[in-house]
Structure formats: structure tokens, C-alpha cells
Design an enzyme around this catalytic site. Sequence first.
Site, PDB file in Angstrom:
ATOM      1  N   LYS A 111      51.931  40.717  38.643  1.00 46.66           N
ATOM      2  CA  LYS A 111      51.672  40.141  39.970  1.00 46.66           C
ATOM      3  C   LYS A 111      52.217  38.732  40.161  1.00 46.66           C
ATOM      4  O   LYS A 111      52.663  38.403  41.248  1.00 46.66           O
ATOM      5  CB  LYS A 111      50.178  40.180  40.283  1.00 46.66           C
ATOM      6  N   ARG A 165      32.956  37.269  39.006  1.00 46.45           N
ATOM      7  CA  ARG A 165      33.886  37.832  39.971  1.00 46.45           C
ATOM      8  C   ARG A 165      33.531  39.309  40.038  1.00 46.45           C
ATOM      9  O   ARG A 165      32.363  39.623  40.214  1.00 46.45           O
ATOM     10  CB  ARG A 165      35.345  37.544  39.592  1.00 46.45           C
TER      11      ARG A 165
END
Length: 359
Positions: free
Chosen positions: A38, A135
Site C-alpha cells: 500500500k 484499532r
Amino acid sequence: MEVNNPKIEVDINKIISNTEEIVNLAGNEGIEITGVTKVACADLKVAKAMLAGGVKGLADSRIENLKYLQENLDLEDIQLMMLRISMLSEVNKVVKYADISLNSEVKVIKALNEAAIKFGKKHKVILMVDVGDRREGVMPDKLFSTVKEILDLSNIKLIGLGTNLACFGGVLPSDRNMELLVDLQDKINQKFGLNLNYISGGNSSSLPRLKKVGLPEAISQLRVGETILLGSNVINREPFPNTYQDAFLLAAEIIELKDKPAQPEGKRGQNAFGEENLINKTGIRQRAILGIGRQDIAIEGLTPIDEKIEVEGGSSDHLIVDVTKSNRDLKVGDVLKFKLNYGALLRAMTSQYVTTTYL
Ligand SMILES: *Cc1c(COP(=O)(O)O)cnc(C)c1O
């Protein structure tokens, strides 16, 4: 000849070398590495370099990037993994373009199952557990009930547990959180009569610990982007041993070069970004403006290769650097090069105004 500046220069051999270093380090402990593309916006040559360096699979957080990889690489045995827990609105694409996805919501996993039934596929799921970073992930006390619901789904294959650390809360991998994960997988296996033996133990932040003291034997895989691509120890942003930090360099062109007073003149307010810049320098400085700005780059993440050059600041489309001390005889049209940190590389690779070239 027209050159396209600004550009990112990618040294493919350095990426292969960095990948090999990490793959071997992990391989010695029986851990496989999935290469995370990414930060490089799923650049094909970067993905191929990771594969050449020995990663077992490729992962990205954007389904568009996985689609691009699937359509443009000859993947055969290479599995594609969707990193960001999926959106309900993208489950069809996730099943189509990813072999495995990380998940934490039963509602989404059920929708993935429906999509998998529709396409006549089995979709592999790694169930994320929040072991402290806060998260994504199921809280440990909700794990059994979640697993129970997943096991009822015909076209979902639960392959193991996973966790993500050092991203939101900055929580580091430790004996405690790693053993918690292993322990939870053992308990699930016992309770449901399974033999899950795959644990996706973390990202680049697990590598310093892996190198120093090792990880529990049950950890089978890590998802690594930054340390492969930027050679950084992400715990302290020092160089990771035996890796290159300059596989990616930014090249930007001087569009103005003038001697100017360091201090602005006139009553001062905020700049375009709502900040008030304090400038401590005085006297006349030689300052260059480069044709790149915050639209393309995180300017605080740039380190000039010429250590005598200093980044002063920037606006949307301009980067201002103090070149007074540079030994080079600079002129308009010259190119200055910079190393990039994670944020700067991420933004540069996704900016449509920055081209990519390869060494
Ligand atoms: C981005 C990401 C990674 C890779 O992180 P690096 O620090 O670049 O190694 C791994 N897992 C997940 C879930 C991610 O979102």
C-alpha cells in the site's frame, strides 16, 4: 528532452535485497512474510521485487490495488490479502479480488459469505483480535461468540487469528500481547474442536522484537510494508540492520533560486494551512523553490540527500529549501533529491503529479 519532475526514483535491487533480509530473518523462526504494497500504491515493479525477494503473498488495504495486482501480475500460487477490514459496500469485490481478508465484524463476514456463495468461491478470513492497540479487532471476551457465528457460514473458511499493533495506540508487540493471541487461538481450537494453526502476528513493528528475542512459535505470519520498502525500524525510525533506507528517492526541480532575507517583512498572520511559522534565521539566505508541494508530499517527511540543505517549509505546490550552505553550484532547473519517510512516500506514490522511475 522533457523530463517529468517531480519523480520518485525506485531502486528495485535495494527492495529485493531488503525483502530477502526480512524474509530470511523471519524464515529462520518459521514465520512467513506477506509483502504489503500500500505505501507504494501497489506499484507493479515494487510488488514483483517483493516476490523476487521471497514474500509468500501480497497484501494491500485498498481493494482497487488488489484488483490491479490480480489483473496485472502472474500470481499462480501467490495469495492476495485485503488488509483493511472490509466495507459492507465492497464485499463483492473483496471476494473477487482477495483470497484472504482481515475482518472483525460478523455482519461483514456474513455479507462476504453471501458474496462467496454468489461467486461459487470459498473466502478465507483472518479474525482480527484487539490485544491492546485499539484499532481493529474483536475484544478477547467477545471472541468465542464471534467465532461461533463465523463457523456457521458455508463459504467462509476461518484460517486463524490476527492482530495489528503500533498503529493507533502505538502499543508495541510484547510477550503479553503475543501470548494472549496464541492462548486465544488454543482456546478456540479446544472449544470448537478446530485445528487453526495460522496466526497473523503483526506488521513491521514486530520485526525488532523478532530479531532481538524472537516471537512465540505459534506466530506464523507477519504483514510487512515499511521495513521492506524504507529499511526502517518502525519502533524508533532508526535504520533496520542490513537494509537500505534509500530504495525510494524523491527528485524535485528548482524553479526559483534567489538570495532573500530569511525574515518575512510585513505584519504576519497565518499561512495557507492555518499555521504561524516561526523563523529563527536572520540575514540573507540562498533559497530555492522546488516544484512540488503538500499536495504531493508530506514535507516534514523529507530528508535532503545533501545534508547541507534544509527544508524550510512549503505550500500546496511549492517547497522552500535553504541551500546557502550547499557546496553544489546550483542553478534553476537543477534537481534536488530527498529520502522519504512513510507518510511522505505514501502521499508521493498516490499523487498523480509525481511520476515513478526505476533504476
Ligand atoms: C498497513 C498495514 C500493515 C503493514 O504495516 P507496515 O508498518 O507498513 O509493515 C499490516 N497490517 C495491516 C492491517 C495494515 O493496515
